[in-house]
Design a protein around this motif. Structure first.
Motif, mmCIF file in Angstrom:
data_model
loop_
_atom_site.group_PDB
_atom_site.id
_atom_site.type_symbol
_atom_site.label_atom_id
_atom_site.label_comp_id
_atom_site.label_asym_id
_atom_site.label_seq_id
_atom_site.Cartn_x
_atom_site.Cartn_y
_atom_site.Cartn_z
ATOM 1 N N PRO A 168 8.848 6.460 -0.556
ATOM 2 C CA PRO A 168 7.470 6.792 -0.922
ATOM 3 C C PRO A 168 7.211 6.510 -2.393
ATOM 4 O O PRO A 168 8.120 6.590 -3.221
ATOM 5 C CB PRO A 168 7.370 8.289 -0.610
ATOM 6 C CG PRO A 168 8.785 8.788 -0.715
ATOM 7 C CD PRO A 168 9.642 7.657 -0.213
ATOM 8 N N ALA A 169 5.981 6.159 -2.694
ATOM 9 C CA ALA A 169 5.601 5.894 -4.078
ATOM 10 C C ALA A 169 5.869 7.131 -4.929
ATOM 11 O O ALA A 169 5.600 8.258 -4.520
ATOM 12 C CB ALA A 169 4.122 5.509 -4.151
ATOM 13 N N LYS A 170 6.396 6.935 -6.125
ATOM 14 C CA LYS A 170 6.797 8.056 -6.976
ATOM 15 C C LYS A 170 5.632 8.987 -7.273
ATOM 16 O O LYS A 170 5.783 10.205 -7.278
ATOM 17 C CB LYS A 170 7.392 7.535 -8.279
ATOM 18 C CG LYS A 170 8.750 6.876 -8.114
ATOM 19 C CD LYS A 170 9.298 6.411 -9.450
ATOM 20 C CE LYS A 170 10.660 5.745 -9.292
ATOM 21 N NZ LYS A 170 11.181 5.260 -10.586
ATOM 22 N N SER A 171 4.474 8.440 -7.531
ATOM 23 C CA SER A 171 3.340 9.283 -7.882
ATOM 24 C C SER A 171 2.984 10.225 -6.745
ATOM 25 O O SER A 171 2.614 11.375 -6.962
ATOM 26 C CB SER A 171 2.131 8.425 -8.256
ATOM 27 O OG SER A 171 1.756 7.597 -7.177
ATOM 28 N N ARG A 172 3.110 9.745 -5.503
ATOM 29 C CA ARG A 172 2.781 10.591 -4.360
ATOM 30 C C ARG A 172 3.807 11.704 -4.205
ATOM 31 O O ARG A 172 3.484 12.839 -3.913
ATOM 32 C CB ARG A 172 2.729 9.762 -3.077
ATOM 33 C CG ARG A 172 1.627 8.723 -3.045
ATOM 34 C CD ARG A 172 1.638 7.984 -1.722
ATOM 35 N NE ARG A 172 1.255 8.873 -0.629
ATOM 36 C CZ ARG A 172 1.822 8.852 0.579
ATOM 37 N NH1 ARG A 172 2.813 8.030 0.819
ATOM 38 N NH2 ARG A 172 1.404 9.666 1.519
ATOM 39 N N ALA B 108 0.828 -1.201 0.000
ATOM 40 C CA ALA B 108 0.000 0.000 0.000
ATOM 41 C C ALA B 108 0.866 1.256 0.000
ATOM 42 O O ALA B 108 0.520 2.264 -0.630
ATOM 43 C CB ALA B 108 -0.930 -0.005 1.210
ATOM 44 N N ALA B 109 1.997 1.199 0.706
ATOM 45 C CA ALA B 109 2.875 2.360 0.775
ATOM 46 C C ALA B 109 3.617 2.589 -0.532
ATOM 47 O O ALA B 109 3.781 3.727 -0.973
ATOM 48 C CB ALA B 109 3.867 2.196 1.918
ATOM 49 N N ASN B 110 4.079 1.503 -1.148
ATOM 50 C CA ASN B 110 4.791 1.614 -2.420
ATOM 51 C C ASN B 110 4.801 0.248 -3.097
ATOM 52 O O ASN B 110 5.581 -0.632 -2.718
ATOM 53 C CB ASN B 110 6.224 2.100 -2.216
ATOM 54 C CG ASN B 110 6.927 2.384 -3.542
ATOM 55 O OD1 ASN B 110 6.487 1.946 -4.606
ATOM 56 N ND2 ASN B 110 8.030 3.113 -3.482
ATOM 57 N N PRO B 111 3.957 0.047 -4.101
ATOM 58 C CA PRO B 111 3.881 -1.271 -4.755
ATOM 59 C C PRO B 111 5.136 -1.655 -5.526
ATOM 60 O O PRO B 111 5.269 -2.812 -5.935
ATOM 61 C CB PRO B 111 2.673 -1.123 -5.693
ATOM 62 C CG PRO B 111 2.512 0.342 -5.906
ATOM 63 C CD PRO B 111 2.978 1.004 -4.644
#
Length: 324
Positions: free
Chosen positions: A296-300, A41-44
């Motif tokens: 963190p996920a790149k999109s976020r 959920a945090a970073n796939p």
């Protein structure tokens, strides 16, 4: 910089998970499922690794599949020390990998700890580095040599029975390529020849004074992949995030596999870091917070650059309070 997140360390070894409190590993299976979901959920994009098993045990993998834990990870990991603690020959490494591949054909197998100590003779360690590279480089996607440094004698080894284990205990202090006094062993030159293909596993203790020197050594050697850990237990220290930030910033130039483990004494019935936690979701929340902070996920991040520094200390404190 975080390539993968490992869920616990050697969970089928009683020095790291108490089998008397979880004899069928059902609590651990639930912990893996929750942590795997939280990390995803945090970073796939962060690979989820099932804590490296020691001993290498195909029946344990089948048990974990029955608990649903294999479906919650992307990689299955093994640890092996055939010249120090395991009762099999170093030449059996390919067979040991094949045993786990046979029961887990749907996941890549990583060797997240392999090592040979210099307890008996430094020449034995030289042979071990060379033979390990010969047998495993190209055989598995990731290999992590344990370790860069000898463990200082005064720190003590993380094992259940300590000196009662006899020479098995004292071998823990001689697994490094560099002696406690900072001088390199002959085996370091052999490791340097394969440093690009065989990473290092190095635990950094809380406020470890060796951190900066370790980074300098790894860059000099050409090491690309590093496995280390962030302790759930340490997260309850007053300045935990300051240390975590310093550690992860220092390691930003490597592809890191970060290991999440160690139950805070007040959160498990065993009052010990090997105890299953009362609430496995508390561990999952810690995993998610660390991934959101350090990977963190790149999109976020692209949408909200400030998220690269979350969660803040207040959020972590609130999450910890929720599991107390």
């Amino acid at each position: 910089m975080i390539e993968a997140a490992m869920i616990w360390n050697e969970p089928n070894n009683k020095s790291h998970w108490d089998p008397e409190l979880d004899p069928d590993w059902s609590i651990f299976g639930d912990l893996v499922k929750r942590a795997g979901a939280a990390i995803h959920a945090a970073n796939p994009d962060v690979l989820r690794v099932l804590g490296g098993m020691s001993p290498i045990d195909a029946s344990w993998v089948n048990r974990m599949r029955g608990h649903g834990a294999i479906d919650a990870v992307d990689v299955v990991a093994v640890h092996g020390f055939p010249l120090d603690w395991n009762l099999w020959s170093i030449h059996a490494w390919p067979d040991k990998i094949a045993e786990i591949e046979a029961v887990c054909p749907d996941k890549p197998i990583w060797v997240t700890e392999v090592g040979v100590g210099s307890f008996g003779a430094e020449e034995v360690q030289e042979f071990g580095v060379q033979k390990t590279a010969e047998l495993l480089v190209g055989r598995v996607p990731r290999i992590f040599w344990y370790s860069l440094y000898d463990l200082p004698q005064e720190w003590g080894a993380t094992t259940r029975h300590r000196e009662a284990e006899g020479s098995s205990y004292y071998r823990h202090f001689y697994m490094g390529l560099i002696r406690e006094d900072g001088t390199p062993k002959p085996s370091l030159d052999h490791y340097a020849k394969v440093a690009g293909e065989m990473g290092l596993m190095q635990w950094f203790h809380y406020h470890d004074p060796r951190l900066d020197d370790a980074v300098a050594w790894m860059k000099r050697l050409g090491t690309r992949h590093l496995r280390t850990g962030l302790s759930w237990a340490d997260s309850f220290r007053p300045d935990a995030l300051d240390w975590f930030d310093r550690q992860m910033e220092a390691l930003q130039d490597f592809d890191v596999t970060v290991t999440f483990c160690f139950t805070p004494e007040h959160l498990g019935p065993g009052a010990h870091h090997t105890s299953p936690p009362y609430d496995t979701q508390g561990f999952a929340d810690f995993c998610q917070q660390m991934i959101e902070r350090y990977a963190p996920a790149k999109s976020r991040v692209e949408a909200h650059p400030a998220l690269s520094a979350t969660p803040d200390r207040a959020e972590l404190a609130a999450a910890q309070a929720a599991v107390l």
